[in-house]
Write a protein that holds these residues in place. Structure first.
Motif, PDB file in Angstrom:
ATOM      1  N   LEU A   1     -19.682   4.406 -25.332  1.00  0.00           N
ATOM      2  CA  LEU A   1     -20.835   5.100 -25.062  1.00  0.00           C
ATOM      3  C   LEU A   1     -22.360   3.719 -25.548  1.00  0.00           C
ATOM      4  O   LEU A   1     -23.413   4.128 -24.848  1.00  0.00           O
ATOM      5  CB  LEU A   1     -21.264   6.407 -25.902  1.00  0.00           C
ATOM      6  CG  LEU A   1     -20.323   7.366 -25.505  1.00  0.00           C
ATOM      7  CD1 LEU A   1     -20.468   9.067 -26.191  1.00  0.00           C
ATOM      8  CD2 LEU A   1     -20.755   7.519 -23.471  1.00  0.00           C
ATOM      9  N   GLY A   2     -22.381   3.213 -26.746  1.00  0.00           N
ATOM     10  CA  GLY A   2     -22.881   2.859 -27.315  1.00  0.00           C
ATOM     11  C   GLY A   2     -23.994   1.371 -26.163  1.00  0.00           C
ATOM     12  O   GLY A   2     -24.822   1.956 -26.169  1.00  0.00           O
ATOM     13  N   LEU A   3     -22.465   1.183 -24.508  1.00  0.00           N
ATOM     14  CA  LEU A   3     -23.657   0.236 -23.349  1.00  0.00           C
ATOM     15  C   LEU A   3     -24.532   1.090 -22.507  1.00  0.00           C
ATOM     16  O   LEU A   3     -24.986   1.280 -21.904  1.00  0.00           O
ATOM     17  CB  LEU A   3     -21.940  -0.502 -23.137  1.00  0.00           C
ATOM     18  CG  LEU A   3     -21.525  -1.096 -23.849  1.00  0.00           C
ATOM     19  CD1 LEU A   3     -20.378  -2.139 -23.378  1.00  0.00           C
ATOM     20  CD2 LEU A   3     -22.379  -2.860 -24.736  1.00  0.00           C
ATOM     21  N   GLU A   4     -23.994   2.613 -22.493  1.00  0.00           N
ATOM     22  CA  GLU A   4     -24.632   3.268 -21.935  1.00  0.00           C
ATOM     23  C   GLU A   4     -26.008   3.353 -22.146  1.00  0.00           C
ATOM     24  O   GLU A   4     -26.535   3.257 -23.072  1.00  0.00           O
ATOM     25  CB  GLU A   4     -24.041   4.580 -21.666  1.00  0.00           C
ATOM     26  CG  GLU A   4     -22.435   4.663 -21.679  1.00  0.00           C
ATOM     27  CD  GLU A   4     -22.524   4.215 -20.257  1.00  0.00           C
ATOM     28  OE1 GLU A   4     -23.172   4.791 -19.398  1.00  0.00           O
ATOM     29  OE2 GLU A   4     -21.051   3.534 -19.593  1.00  0.00           O
ATOM     30  N   ARG A   5     -27.022   4.031 -20.750  1.00  0.00           N
ATOM     31  CA  ARG A   5     -28.496   4.887 -21.293  1.00  0.00           C
ATOM     32  C   ARG A   5     -28.262   6.273 -21.660  1.00  0.00           C
ATOM     33  O   ARG A   5     -27.499   6.630 -22.168  1.00  0.00           O
ATOM     34  CB  ARG A   5     -28.579   4.417 -19.866  1.00  0.00           C
ATOM     35  CG  ARG A   5     -28.974   3.428 -19.231  1.00  0.00           C
ATOM     36  CD  ARG A   5     -30.024   4.093 -17.373  1.00  0.00           C
ATOM     37  NE  ARG A   5     -30.330   2.336 -17.055  1.00  0.00           N
ATOM     38  CZ  ARG A   5     -29.655   1.830 -16.487  1.00  0.00           C
ATOM     39  NH1 ARG A   5     -28.460   2.238 -15.860  1.00  0.00           N
ATOM     40  NH2 ARG A   5     -29.955   0.805 -15.397  1.00  0.00           N
ATOM     41  N   ALA A   6     -29.289   6.197 -22.349  1.00  0.00           N
ATOM     42  CA  ALA A   6     -29.423   7.335 -23.357  1.00  0.00           C
ATOM     43  C   ALA A   6     -29.260   8.393 -22.758  1.00  0.00           C
ATOM     44  O   ALA A   6     -27.830   9.300 -23.232  1.00  0.00           O
ATOM     45  CB  ALA A   6     -31.101   7.196 -24.366  1.00  0.00           C
ATOM     46  N   PRO A   7     -30.197   8.689 -21.394  1.00  0.00           N
ATOM     47  CA  PRO A   7     -29.342   9.901 -20.650  1.00  0.00           C
ATOM     48  C   PRO A   7     -28.357  10.010 -20.483  1.00  0.00           C
ATOM     49  O   PRO A   7     -27.904  11.148 -20.269  1.00  0.00           O
ATOM     50  CB  PRO A   7     -30.590   9.913 -19.719  1.00  0.00           C
ATOM     51  CG  PRO A   7     -31.528   9.057 -19.982  1.00  0.00           C
ATOM     52  CD  PRO A   7     -30.745   7.673 -20.687  1.00  0.00           C
ATOM     53  N   ASP A   8     -27.715   9.121 -20.344  1.00  0.00           N
ATOM     54  CA  ASP A   8     -26.633   9.185 -20.267  1.00  0.00           C
ATOM     55  C   ASP A   8     -25.202   9.893 -21.523  1.00  0.00           C
ATOM     56  O   ASP A   8     -23.670   9.853 -21.259  1.00  0.00           O
ATOM     57  CB  ASP A   8     -25.650   7.834 -19.137  1.00  0.00           C
ATOM     58  CG  ASP A   8     -26.282   7.816 -18.313  1.00  0.00           C
ATOM     59  OD1 ASP A   8     -26.009   8.828 -16.834  1.00  0.00           O
ATOM     60  OD2 ASP A   8     -26.717   6.715 -17.611  1.00  0.00           O
ATOM     61  N   ILE A   9     -25.363   9.208 -21.979  1.00  0.00           N
ATOM     62  CA  ILE A   9     -25.157   8.667 -23.330  1.00  0.00           C
ATOM     63  C   ILE A   9     -25.130  10.635 -24.015  1.00  0.00           C
ATOM     64  O   ILE A   9     -24.027  11.515 -24.273  1.00  0.00           O
ATOM     65  CB  ILE A   9     -25.822   8.390 -24.920  1.00  0.00           C
ATOM     66  CG1 ILE A   9     -25.028   6.895 -24.780  1.00  0.00           C
ATOM     67  CG2 ILE A   9     -25.065   9.145 -26.090  1.00  0.00           C
ATOM     68  CD1 ILE A   9     -25.992   6.166 -25.328  1.00  0.00           C
ATOM     69  N   ILE A  10     -26.421  11.778 -23.892  1.00  0.00           N
ATOM     70  CA  ILE A  10     -26.215  12.563 -23.839  1.00  0.00           C
ATOM     71  C   ILE A  10     -25.373  13.908 -23.014  1.00  0.00           C
ATOM     72  O   ILE A  10     -24.641  14.529 -23.212  1.00  0.00           O
ATOM     73  CB  ILE A  10     -28.365  13.662 -23.716  1.00  0.00           C
ATOM     74  CG1 ILE A  10     -28.823  12.367 -24.691  1.00  0.00           C
ATOM     75  CG2 ILE A  10     -28.436  14.483 -23.653  1.00  0.00           C
ATOM     76  CD1 ILE A  10     -30.747  13.008 -24.512  1.00  0.00           C
ATOM     77  N   VAL A  11     -25.622  13.198 -21.558  1.00  0.00           N
ATOM     78  CA  VAL A  11     -24.524  14.021 -20.822  1.00  0.00           C
ATOM     79  C   VAL A  11     -23.129  14.096 -21.729  1.00  0.00           C
ATOM     80  O   VAL A  11     -22.240  14.959 -21.846  1.00  0.00           O
ATOM     81  CB  VAL A  11     -24.154  13.269 -19.731  1.00  0.00           C
ATOM     82  CG1 VAL A  11     -23.279  14.098 -18.573  1.00  0.00           C
ATOM     83  CG2 VAL A  11     -25.587  13.310 -18.946  1.00  0.00           C
ATOM     84  N   ALA A  12     -22.717  13.119 -22.072  1.00  0.00           N
ATOM     85  CA  ALA A  12     -21.761  12.889 -23.290  1.00  0.00           C
ATOM     86  C   ALA A  12     -21.649  13.763 -24.286  1.00  0.00           C
ATOM     87  O   ALA A  12     -20.322  14.876 -24.715  1.00  0.00           O
ATOM     88  CB  ALA A  12     -21.035  11.135 -23.579  1.00  0.00           C
ATOM     89  N   LEU A  13     -22.364  13.797 -24.755  1.00  0.00           N
ATOM     90  CA  LEU A  13     -22.755  14.521 -26.128  1.00  0.00           C
ATOM     91  C   LEU A  13     -22.600  15.961 -25.689  1.00  0.00           C
ATOM     92  O   LEU A  13     -22.105  16.774 -26.491  1.00  0.00           O
ATOM     93  CB  LEU A  13     -24.407  14.511 -26.976  1.00  0.00           C
ATOM     94  CG  LEU A  13     -24.718  13.389 -27.425  1.00  0.00           C
ATOM     95  CD1 LEU A  13     -25.661  12.586 -28.678  1.00  0.00           C
ATOM     96  CD2 LEU A  13     -22.930  12.411 -28.474  1.00  0.00           C
TER      97      LEU A  13
END
Lengths: 457, 457
Positions: free
Chosen positions: A21-33
């Motif tokens: 996830l570290g490579l993703e954009r913050a809004p995409d990390i939020i989707v995962a969270l």
């Protein structure tokens, strides 16, 4: 706490997930969270680089942020919240529950704590509550070169550097807002104000509705608007991205309220069953209790009903037409008022438009109704009795009356609600329909009494 | 044309008005123009400095822009339209009628004409139709200093300089989008790409829905998103202010459609009477014709009605409850689908939530209904006959059924519409109510037949 095999496995998995996830954009990390339980989300947050974790928390849209923060070690939570921008930290604190809230607030350093506490003091939905305090402020006696140098120094810690706020060096009051684009094409040795527009900057007060800031930004194509206190000091700025979030949220609430319920405040699939029942049940019961007046009205007309059963056949048709025309008018007025296309004092202009519109629409429906009864009677599909012509005229006349009443009531209701201090968006389609239903029955039986007296009644 | 005294007076007045208005911001000048007839507005436009007139035309929100342009001398109109940004020029051309459209288009210089014609070719509501071609594009072999120098040169002619699009020097394909803030804090001698983020830029296709661009900008807090063709060439950019206008417009349309009418496309007070009748009458007639099925349903149950007049008393109450619960569910789903919180494949998750919600809400209303009948009967307010207990049970049971059906139908309708290619927002409150009304009658008389057989029926 000793590491059990399970917690180790979970931690490894979380690190793995965080690595991806570290490579993703913050809004995409939020989707995962958001797809994981709060504990797992907290675990992932801890395995991200602190820079990335701050970037994630800086975004709105994290579900269960309260539970996620609670699942973090206190020191980590304090460190992250100190690094997140102040307006977002305040947003998060708004969702935290005690005693966690106080514990974490006390953990912040003096300066951040003061800023966050001040932001928390502004009423919900005010411009103050969505403003950020991380903006670029420069003195009016600086040159453009000095300002650009200052921007280079603070760039990383400011939410936007594209609007620069120029203040009086002594009184610290706002003098101008200068766009960065004008600065970089200006003469570096000239005073910063040479790059300023001719006009005073647009500002809002901290207690203003956040939608006032949204309207200014949208109307004048701004990237940010200054929030200024009574003395002219800049308290913070509202940026265009906060404004988009506010506009989308308010639109969602308006549609839900127009549907006849309380605004949900959370995504459909996130809200608990009980919360859902509460948000919908309240209005549904209120509407049901009001609609009971129709039963009372029908009871009053029981004598007529017994004599002319044929009248009951058209009750649903007539009532729904009134509700539909009312719903149309209400939807028009709610938006016109929300967009400030119309003000309270314009109510009569609307009434003057809705009266002929309602009469015309009612006449169209009335005509269709009369044709329908005539055709069914003539073709022998159904027998409306020997006085079928009078019945048809009753139905047609009633439709004119009820559609006109529906249009007028539906258009005036938002004005009335705004006048008495309520949100005009509370004038929901079901609300208008209920209002029109009772009156509709009275109109129907009134018209019937006039036209059918001596024959059916 | 010789100057008659009237035209001289009008011209002086217009100049005077323009003199006052010239100091105002463009959006405020538009408010003043909109308050005047098109000829007077055109007169004012001519008396503004050409820079100011261009600034005014560059803004959306001018009513009757077609008539205003028509009232200008052709040379003036061409000069102004050539100076306005290309995306806005295309917007204006979209509203012009022939032969004026062709005359003015032919008046533009070759380059502008080509750009405007290309923009006009994109479908309405596509990203291509709202993009601007005035953006900053630089080559990937430039240094930061070279890029900043370029920006200083072109700043005045670009809609935004805050997002800089870096393209391959040979293939001209998009490589990166660099924010200006990173450039000004970067090393001037370094390559421009050293200031670029680690990730590929987000883009949309020219045929994509404009709301796709809006979602990207809103989710990732961007100031602009690149519109890229299949080969990776940047055709233009969609900026955050265009996106706000699109979001507000779509929200207005959604509320109006949900109110059961066609979207108005114009402010309430601007639309003509006939246009208003057309936008509202169409759906009103369609709903009326569908609702006629209730009359047919009632005719079928005429035998039951004659035997048990008491049943008619509760028809409005029962039908409105079904409509209200349906309206609530529809409003929830329309927004959840519009915000992409839910996808088409999630329909069963929704059904699984709405079934217990509907049963619970129906049970609450059913209970209130039974209590009401019992109280009225016991206190002697109204006599529902000797079988009043059975009537109460019939009403209560029907309410459970109809509220459950309303919740399910209201929540599934937006999915069904989206599935067959319609806008889910067409699932209006009146549409759902009409759908539920007919079924509601069938449920009511079905339940009555079961419970009252042998007593009333």
């Amino acid at each position: 706490m000793p590491n059990s095999p399970e917690t180790t496995v979970a931690a490894v998995e979380a690190a793995h997930a965080a690595g991806d996830l570290g490579l993703e954009r913050a809004p995409d990390i939020i989707v995962a969270l958001n797809a994981r339980p709060p504990e797992a989300a907290a675990e992932i947050l801890q395995h991200l680089s602190s820079e990335k974790a701050v970037e994630v928390l800086d975004q709105p849209g994290i579900d269960n942020v309260c539970e996620i923060i609670a699942a973090l070690p206190t020191a980590t939570a304090v460190a992250l919240l100190s690094a997140v921008s102040a307006d977002r930290t305040a947003d998060i604190f708004r969702e935290l529950i005690e005693p966690l809230r106080t514990t974490l607030l006390n953990g912040l350093n003096q300066e951040t704590r003061t800023t966050v506490s001040e932001l928390l003091a502004y009423p919900e939905r005010s411009a103050g509550s969505i403003m950020t305090t991380e903006f670029v402020s420069v003195r009016s006696n600086w040159t453009i070169a000095e300002v650009l140098h200052h921007i280079r120094m603070v760039e990383r810690t400011r939410e936007t550097v594209y609007s620069i706020f120029v203040v009086d060096p002594v009184k610290k009051t706002l003098i101008q807002a200068v766009p960065l684009r004008r600065l970089i094409s200006g003469d570096p040795h000239a005073n910063v104000l040479t790059a300023a527009p001719a006009r005073k900057p647009l500002t809002v007060g901290p207690q203003s509705d956040r939608m006032d800031a949204a309207r200014l930004i949208s109307k004048y194509d701004l990237l940010a608007v200054a929030v200024v206190d009574g003395l002219g000091h800049v308290l913070g700025i509202v940026t265009v991205d906060d404004v988009i979030d506010a506009i989308v949220q308010e639109s969602t609430e308006d549609v839900q309220k127009f549907g006849g319920m309380e605004a949900l405040d959370e995504p459909y699939l996130r809200i608990s069953f009980l919360e859902m029942i509460k948000k919908r049940g309240g209005w549904l019961c209120a509407l049901f209790l009001s609609e009971m007046l129709t039963a009372s009205a029908m009871q009053t007309f029981q004598g007529e009903l017994e004599k002319a059963i044929v009248l009951t056949l058209f009750i649903p048709l007539i009532m729904s037409s009134g509700g539909n025309s009312g719903s149309q008018a209400t939807s028009l007025l709610i938006r016109a008022l929300a967009l400030h296309e119309l003000r309270l004092r314009d109510w009569w202009r609307v009434a003057v438009r809705e009266l002929p519109t309602g009469l015309m629409l009612g006449a169209i429906l009335g005509l269709i109704g009369i044709v329908r009864i005539t055709v069914w009677q003539t073709l022998g599909i159904f027998d409306y009795g020997e006085h079928w012509i009078l019945v048809a005229i009753t139905v047609g006349t009633t439709l004119v009356g009820i559609v006109t009443f529906g249009s007028l009531a539906g258009s005036m209701l938002p004005f009335i609600l705004q006048r008495v201090g309520f949100d005009p968006a509370s004038a929901s389609a079901p609300f208008v329909a209920t209002l029109v239903d009772v009156t509709g029955l009275v109109i129907y039986f009134g018209v019937a009494a006039l036209i059918l007296r001596g024959t059916l009644l």
